[in-house]
Design a protein around this motif. Sequence first.
Motif, PDB file in Angstrom:
ATOM      1  N   SER A  62      34.298  65.138  25.145  1.00 47.01           N
ATOM      2  CA  SER A  62      33.324  65.056  24.054  1.00 47.01           C
ATOM      3  C   SER A  62      32.573  63.733  24.048  1.00 47.01           C
ATOM      4  CB  SER A  62      34.040  65.244  22.706  1.00 47.01           C
ATOM      5  OG  SER A  62      34.992  64.203  22.513  1.00 47.01           O
ATOM      6  N   GLN A  63      32.880  62.832  24.989  1.00 52.76           N
ATOM      7  CA  GLN A  63      32.264  61.501  25.021  1.00 52.76           C
ATOM      8  C   GLN A  63      31.194  61.460  26.121  1.00 52.76           C
ATOM      9  OE1 GLN A  63      36.230  59.433  25.301  1.00 52.76           O
ATOM     10  NE2 GLN A  63      35.395  58.218  23.613  1.00 52.76           N
ATOM     11  N   GLY A  64      30.130  62.219  25.914  1.00 48.51           N
ATOM     12  CA  GLY A  64      29.087  62.322  26.925  1.00 48.51           C
ATOM     13  C   GLY A  64      28.526  60.976  27.332  1.00 48.51           C
ATOM     14  N   GLY A  65      28.394  60.745  28.631  1.00 50.70           N
ATOM     15  CA  GLY A  65      27.876  59.496  29.159  1.00 50.70           C
ATOM     16  C   GLY A  65      28.941  58.454  29.465  1.00 50.70           C
ATOM     17  N   LEU A  66      30.217  58.742  29.146  1.00 46.15           N
ATOM     18  CA  LEU A  66      31.267  57.743  29.323  1.00 46.15           C
ATOM     19  C   LEU A  66      31.506  57.419  30.795  1.00 46.15           C
ATOM     20  CD1 LEU A  66      33.451  55.901  28.247  1.00 46.15           C
ATOM     21  CD2 LEU A  66      34.975  57.889  28.051  1.00 46.15           C
ATOM     22  N   ALA A  67      31.539  58.432  31.650  1.00 47.76           N
ATOM     23  CA  ALA A  67      31.758  58.165  33.076  1.00 47.76           C
ATOM     24  C   ALA A  67      30.644  57.294  33.635  1.00 47.76           C
ATOM     25  CB  ALA A  67      31.848  59.486  33.849  1.00 47.76           C
ATOM     26  N   LEU A  68      29.411  57.566  33.228  1.00 46.78           N
ATOM     27  CA  LEU A  68      28.275  56.791  33.713  1.00 46.78           C
ATOM     28  C   LEU A  68      28.354  55.341  33.252  1.00 46.78           C
ATOM     29  CD1 LEU A  68      25.488  56.785  35.120  1.00 46.78           C
ATOM     30  CD2 LEU A  68      24.493  57.358  32.896  1.00 46.78           C
ATOM     31  N   LEU A  69      28.646  55.111  31.979  1.00 45.14           N
ATOM     32  CA  LEU A  69      28.719  53.744  31.468  1.00 45.14           C
ATOM     33  C   LEU A  69      29.914  52.992  32.043  1.00 45.14           C
ATOM     34  CD1 LEU A  69      27.628  53.912  27.713  1.00 45.14           C
ATOM     35  CD2 LEU A  69      26.293  53.354  29.753  1.00 45.14           C
ATOM     36  N   THR A  70      31.019  53.699  32.294  1.00 48.56           N
ATOM     37  CA  THR A  70      32.170  53.047  32.910  1.00 48.56           C
ATOM     38  C   THR A  70      31.820  52.586  34.317  1.00 48.56           C
ATOM     39  OG1 THR A  70      33.689  54.429  31.631  1.00 48.56           O
ATOM     40  CG2 THR A  70      34.584  53.320  33.574  1.00 48.56           C
ATOM     41  N   GLN A 146      19.889  51.066  28.157  1.00 51.04           N
ATOM     42  CA  GLN A 146      19.235  51.605  29.346  1.00 51.04           C
ATOM     43  C   GLN A 146      19.469  53.110  29.473  1.00 51.04           C
ATOM     44  OE1 GLN A 146      20.970  49.098  32.345  1.00 51.04           O
ATOM     45  NE2 GLN A 146      19.446  47.474  32.080  1.00 51.04           N
ATOM     46  N   ALA A 147      20.695  53.553  29.147  1.00 47.97           N
ATOM     47  CA  ALA A 147      20.995  54.981  29.198  1.00 47.97           C
ATOM     48  C   ALA A 147      20.180  55.744  28.153  1.00 47.97           C
ATOM     49  CB  ALA A 147      22.487  55.215  28.987  1.00 47.97           C
ATOM     50  N   LEU A 148      20.036  55.168  26.962  1.00 48.98           N
ATOM     51  CA  LEU A 148      19.234  55.803  25.925  1.00 48.98           C
ATOM     52  C   LEU A 148      17.762  55.872  26.331  1.00 48.98           C
ATOM     53  CD1 LEU A 148      20.875  54.158  22.782  1.00 48.98           C
ATOM     54  CD2 LEU A 148      20.919  56.591  23.363  1.00 48.98           C
ATOM     55  N   GLN A 149      17.268  54.820  26.979  1.00 48.50           N
ATOM     56  CA  GLN A 149      15.898  54.842  27.481  1.00 48.50           C
ATOM     57  C   GLN A 149      15.742  55.909  28.565  1.00 48.50           C
ATOM     58  OE1 GLN A 149      15.389  50.787  28.723  1.00 48.50           O
ATOM     59  NE2 GLN A 149      15.251  50.001  26.626  1.00 48.50           N
ATOM     60  N   GLY A 150      16.805  56.065  29.391  1.00 50.38           N
ATOM     61  CA  GLY A 150      16.787  57.111  30.399  1.00 50.38           C
ATOM     62  C   GLY A 150      16.691  58.492  29.779  1.00 50.38           C
ATOM     63  N   ASN A 178      28.488  69.325  31.023  1.00 45.74           N
ATOM     64  CA  ASN A 178      28.271  67.973  30.519  1.00 45.74           C
ATOM     65  C   ASN A 178      27.092  67.326  31.243  1.00 45.74           C
ATOM     66  OD1 ASN A 178      30.579  68.344  29.012  1.00 45.74           O
ATOM     67  ND2 ASN A 178      31.872  67.017  30.268  1.00 45.74           N
ATOM     68  N   TRP A 179      26.138  66.820  30.506  1.00 49.11           N
ATOM     69  CA  TRP A 179      25.035  66.098  31.108  1.00 49.11           C
ATOM     70  C   TRP A 179      25.503  64.673  31.398  1.00 49.11           C
ATOM     71  CZ3 TRP A 179      21.209  67.443  33.809  1.00 49.11           C
ATOM     72  CH2 TRP A 179      20.101  66.618  34.006  1.00 49.11           C
ATOM     73  N   PRO A 180      25.362  64.186  32.636  1.00 48.34           N
ATOM     74  CA  PRO A 180      25.916  62.868  32.972  1.00 48.34           C
ATOM     75  C   PRO A 180      25.470  61.737  32.054  1.00 48.34           C
ATOM     76  CG  PRO A 180      25.333  64.038  34.978  1.00 48.34           C
ATOM     77  CD  PRO A 180      24.851  64.894  33.836  1.00 48.34           C
ATOM     78  N   ARG A 181      24.250  61.785  31.543  1.00 47.79           N
ATOM     79  CA  ARG A 181      23.772  60.732  30.646  1.00 47.79           C
ATOM     80  C   ARG A 181      24.217  60.924  29.204  1.00 47.79           C
ATOM     81  NH1 ARG A 181      19.972  57.218  32.657  1.00 47.79           N
ATOM     82  NH2 ARG A 181      18.916  57.828  34.582  1.00 47.79           N
TER      83      ARG A 181
END
Length: 434
Positions: A62-70, A146-150, A178-181
């Motif tokens: 449920s934590q979308g974008g967590l893998a990307l930010l990690t 940056q992810a939010l801007q993406g 799950n969307w990666p961002r």
Amino acid sequence: MMRAGVLSVLGFLLALALPAQAVEIEEWETTEGLRVLFVEAPDLPMVDLRLTFDGGASRDGSQGGLALLTSSALRHGTADMDADELAERFESVGAEFGTQSLRDMAIINLRSLTEPDWMDAALDTLTDVLAAPAFPDSDFDRARRQALQGLQRERQDPGSVATRRFYELMYEGHPYANWPRGDRDSLEALSPGDARTFFERHYTTGNGALAITGGLDREQAESIAARISSALPRGPAVDPLPDVPQQDEPVEERIDFPSEQAHIHMGAPALRRGDDDHYALTLANHAFGGGGFTSRLFQEIRSQRGLAYSVSSRFQPMAVEGPFRIGMQTGVDQADDAVSALRDELRRWHAEGIDADELEASRENTVKSFPLSLASNSDIVSLLGMMAFYELPLDYLERYIERMEAVELDDLNKRLRERINPDAMVTVIVGGQE
């Protein structure tokens, strides 16, 4: 900077120097349980390392974008050095360090010259990152912005809108949706602590693999693997992903968008990595939509009917059923005709298969192009990382051409009919306004 320049020049020369030949793969496991694949490539004094972990976007929950930010946070430094100091330590010895996050996997890459002092310094910096990533608040917040801007840029791009919705519909209820961002709400809820917890669970010796290639012998490679393995967190592999439910009926969605072109995606879950049908389906798809100017889709839909600016298809095998995917762009006023023509070609491909001439042309092109995938250190280490992550047999590269050449026409068409259902496709059309 001079050392980095030397590394870039050597990388270019390596791509020219390596012959298309059999790759001898060695395998072992470190004391801590990290699987290692190694190929000695002594032509130039370089080494490429690729760590892969089962920690991609499919593990976000449920934590979308967590893998990307990690993944991005690993470039932010350690307890003893900030992001600028980290980058300087790699650059000062001509090393290249990078991270990446995909749906299935998280990736860490390192390229270094094998000159002992430079390589040792690069490895020391890498192991510092693996042993004590800092996840500083300020850098995490910047990566989140940056992810939010993406996300904002994606909402303005019809191709990105179509791709996101395509995966959501095709994998509804499955982690591949799950969307990666992530999305705005999920990103804003994430914290550096969440990234640290994700790292400690997924970037572990039992949940990863290491690929090494370059101007090293087995003893040197074992020493490098031991250094990296001892720096990683200990932990078991995560549970396998659930199976993907079979698509048994068509799904279509049209999304209004202020664009002159319509972006169309059509497909369904189809193929896992390591599936024996990979070879037959690859050749079948090459004739259908994967062979560029010579493919049926290009010839029928673009060249003869003028219904598309671009059209192609591909199988994308993943840990569980990855998509068979057709992508097409056309004028918004032609979208209905283009989709209708695409469905006609898909049904014909399914019903009739391909013919003997198409098979031989596809086979020849695929076999001749395969050595190019082994043309450089980075190519080899990428393939090794894929093999290690998906637990493919060690003879995968050695026997790839043999297995392509063994595909018979009747069997190919039989497997195509079994694996593709043209009446159960997900179709997303983005473009045009009411």
